[in-house]
Motif scaffolding. Structure first.
Motif, PDB file in Angstrom:
ATOM      1  N   SER A 100       1.297  -1.022  -0.326  1.00 29.69           N
ATOM      2  CA  SER A 100      -0.410   0.177  -0.061  1.00 29.69           C
ATOM      3  C   SER A 100       0.951   1.213  -0.250  1.00 29.69           C
ATOM      4  N   LEU A 101       1.604   1.133   0.475  1.00 32.48           N
ATOM      5  CA  LEU A 101       2.881   2.568   0.983  1.00 32.48           C
ATOM      6  C   LEU A 101       3.309   2.717  -0.078  1.00 32.48           C
ATOM      7  N   LEU A 102       3.928   1.768  -1.064  1.00 34.25           N
ATOM      8  CA  LEU A 102       4.872   1.965  -2.128  1.00 34.25           C
ATOM      9  C   LEU A 102       3.698   2.428  -3.292  1.00 34.25           C
ATOM     10  N   SER A 103       3.002   2.035  -2.969  1.00 35.14           N
ATOM     11  CA  SER A 103       1.849   2.531  -4.530  1.00 35.14           C
ATOM     12  C   SER A 103       1.218   3.862  -4.236  1.00 35.14           C
ATOM     13  N   ILE A 104       0.889   4.382  -3.402  1.00 29.20           N
ATOM     14  CA  ILE A 104       0.605   5.284  -2.817  1.00 29.20           C
ATOM     15  C   ILE A 104       2.075   6.850  -2.916  1.00 29.20           C
ATOM     16  N   VAL A 105       3.409   6.533  -2.869  1.00 25.90           N
ATOM     17  CA  VAL A 105       4.365   7.064  -2.803  1.00 25.90           C
ATOM     18  C   VAL A 105       4.257   7.075  -3.979  1.00 25.90           C
ATOM     19  N   GLN A 106       4.297   6.291  -5.131  1.00 27.63           N
ATOM     20  CA  GLN A 106       5.355   6.149  -6.216  1.00 27.63           C
ATOM     21  C   GLN A 106       4.308   6.913  -7.698  1.00 27.63           C
ATOM     22  N   MET A 107       3.417   7.790  -6.904  1.00 32.79           N
ATOM     23  CA  MET A 107       2.533   9.091  -7.710  1.00 32.79           C
ATOM     24  C   MET A 107       3.330   9.486  -8.600  1.00 32.79           C
ATOM     25  N   PRO A 108       3.383   9.437  -9.674  1.00 33.26           N
ATOM     26  CA  PRO A 108       4.132  10.256 -11.220  1.00 33.26           C
ATOM     27  C   PRO A 108       3.778  11.484 -10.454  1.00 33.26           C
ATOM     28  N   GLY A 109       5.235  12.336 -11.700  1.00 32.29           N
ATOM     29  CA  GLY A 109       5.504  13.881 -11.056  1.00 32.29           C
ATOM     30  C   GLY A 109       4.075  14.386 -12.241  1.00 32.29           C
TER      31      GLY A 109
END
Length: 162
Positions: A100-109
């Protein structure tokens, strides 16, 4: 708590309430009006679209979005509103919330989502961060937030002995 609802708390499933209730409780303690809704990015995409696209017009100022697993809810919401979106990774059984953390934090610019800690601490901090954002234009809330922080500071003993 009075006044217009300024914070939306959304989550992908009713089971996420065990985590997200801590954001609601924090906002309650600070007297911040909010709403809580189940809005799944995967199972109720039209509900998500309607929620995010109407948020500004309904007077919301901040959205707190909690999601587990693939955790697309915060990013999808952020892609449909100019409001600040605070993402709370909900702990998953398989990977303890790291997915969940990695999915949320890895938003595109270009599609920002402020990402908090996994689980209860993240939900509490999302409530506090939403209040801090609102307090920039609400002196009464700023005073309540200052008092909350002072109380937290006063609760920390200076020594290890009684």
């Amino acid at each position: 708590m009075s006044g217009a609802i300024e914070v939306g708390i959304i989550m992908g499933s009713r089971s996420d309430w065990d985590t997200m209730r801590h954001a609601a409780e924090t906002l309650d303690a600070l007297g911040v009006a909010h709403e809580c809704k189940v809005v799944s990015a995967h199972r109720t995409p039209q509900r998500l679209y309607d929620y995010a696209s109407s948020a500004v017009g309904r007077g919301l100022k901040v959205v707190i979005a909690g999601a587990g697993g693939a955790a697309h809810l915060p990013g999808m919401c952020a892609s449909m509103t100019r409001l600040p979106v605070l993402g709370v990774p909900v702990e998953s059984k398989a990977l303890k919330g790291m997915d969940s953390l990695l999915s949320i934090v890895q938003m595109p610019g270009g599609i920002p989502v402020a990402t908090l800690a996994i689980g209860k601490p993240g939900a509490i901090n999302a409530g506090l961060l939403a209040a801090a954002i609102l307090a920039t234009n609400d002196p009464a809330l700023a005073e309540r937030l200052d008092a909350w922080r002072a109380k937290q500071t006063d609760a920390v003993a200076e020594t290890v002995e009684d």
